[in-house]
Design a protein around this motif. Sequence first.
Motif, short mmCIF file in Angstrom:
data_model
loop_
_atom_site.label_atom_id
_atom_site.label_comp_id
_atom_site.label_asym_id
_atom_site.label_seq_id
_atom_site.Cartn_x
_atom_site.Cartn_y
_atom_site.Cartn_z
N SER A 41 39.67 30.40 25.80
CA SER A 41 40.26 28.88 25.88
C SER A 41 38.97 27.82 25.99
CB SER A 41 41.30 28.38 26.29
OG SER A 41 41.06 28.30 27.78
N SER A 47 41.38 21.90 23.73
CA SER A 47 41.97 21.05 24.59
C SER A 47 43.00 21.63 25.49
CB SER A 47 42.80 19.97 23.69
OG SER A 47 43.95 20.77 23.00
N SER A 48 43.19 20.82 26.42
CA SER A 48 44.22 21.45 27.68
C SER A 48 45.28 21.84 26.94
CB SER A 48 44.32 20.39 28.72
OG SER A 48 44.94 19.19 28.19
N GLN A 49 46.05 21.13 25.80
CA GLN A 49 47.22 21.60 25.44
C GLN A 49 47.24 22.76 24.70
OE1 GLN A 49 50.26 19.76 25.83
NE2 GLN A 49 51.30 21.47 24.42
N ASP A 50 46.01 22.99 23.96
CA ASP A 50 46.04 24.00 22.98
C ASP A 50 45.74 25.22 24.14
OD1 ASP A 50 46.40 23.26 20.65
OD2 ASP A 50 44.30 23.09 19.90
N SER A 51 44.82 24.97 25.15
CA SER A 51 44.78 26.23 26.26
C SER A 51 46.06 26.62 26.67
CB SER A 51 43.87 25.63 27.35
OG SER A 51 42.54 25.12 26.71
#
Length: 430
Positions: A41, A47-51
């Motif tokens: 990631s 992004s933090s959400q995708d991570s």
Amino acid sequence: MNQASIFELSGRPPLSKALPLAVQHVVAMIVGCVTPALILSRVAGLSSQDSIILVQGALVIAALATFLQLFPIGPFGAGLPVILGVSFAYLPTMQAIAGGYDLATIFGSQLVGGLIAVLVGLNVKRLRVLFPPLITGTVVFTIGLSLYPTAINYMAGGVDSPSYGSAQNWLLAFLTLAIVTVLNHMGKGIFKLASILIGIAVGYILSLLLGIVDFTAVSSASLFQAPRLMHFSLRFEVAACFSLGILFAINSIQAIGDFTATTVGSMDREPTNKELKRGIVGYGLSNVLGSLLGGLPTATYSQNVGIVTTTKVINRYTLSLSALILLIAGLVPKFSALLTTIPQSVLGGATISVFASIAMTGMKLVVSEEMNYRNTSIVGLSAALGIGIADSSAALSTFPAWFQTIFGESPVVIATIVAVALHVMLPKRN
């Protein structure tokens, strides 16, 4: 379902006996399962959400892949007591693909790789001859070596961090490494099995005291979220599919070792050809499913094989509780978000021992065969060309982009091709 012993393959033992053993399996593998997603990631700049979604996918696909192996559906799954999770074996190649393309290309290549694994499973008896322990050992050894720079950069705090190389990062990294090493060599029972988890926990607590942990992602994460179908999309690049496809073929053959170690060590028998075939085909199918659900490539987990062979607990219901715990954890974004807050220096201090273990596992496989001139040439040249070309990738700058992606980014691909080619071409006696 009738009451059964934890030492029986089928049946349902009392929950009071099964649950602690199931938790032991989860503790032994959960860090290894989510770490590739955490590393990737950051490489991909998510992004933090995708991570969080990528970590969720790792947990969910580990659970589903394990369920499939424990309780086969038609011709898919071995029906043997094994645990699967996201594998470090693919990480060097995935890092190269993420750097040159994107996550969609990784998942497209994974879908192709899963289909390759299915084909290998259907033809496993014919293909085994190309991958004796000398060859698989060379590949695994190269994987371990190629991951060392990743661990060192993490120990220093991560190349994208303003504090990269600071004394604080190195202190956290070496404290974590020291705890993992001490527990690995002196700990017993759960303390030895959970050495990496305990090391990370201590490093994490110290990071909290130093005020360097950011909980923003946790506070914004929801309590429940189902896996998102094709969230990262699929993209197919021939060079990337070739690179990852080779690793799927190798890991399909290597899975035979884990299946065999499981049955020999805990059931006093060799796995049948039918079990091997169905196990590898199931492994391929679960990776096709993973590519759609955002779950990175999986493989059988040797540490869990070790637990099964040590305790002789082969009950599939007990191991399915482990998969259920992973599934529940994967459906709770706040848990996944919490994992993404682990400082890179702490993660590096814990994982460098894992990468060293991978390299030494490969070396053990290598030296299980006679180290004559032919075999040392195969191992030495394969590792030298693989690591050397990847570390000097500019040497291929005049070649087409697809050629650089296949042969210049990941040392594992070229090491595999050279090892197999030399194994086929060099005479057996010197």
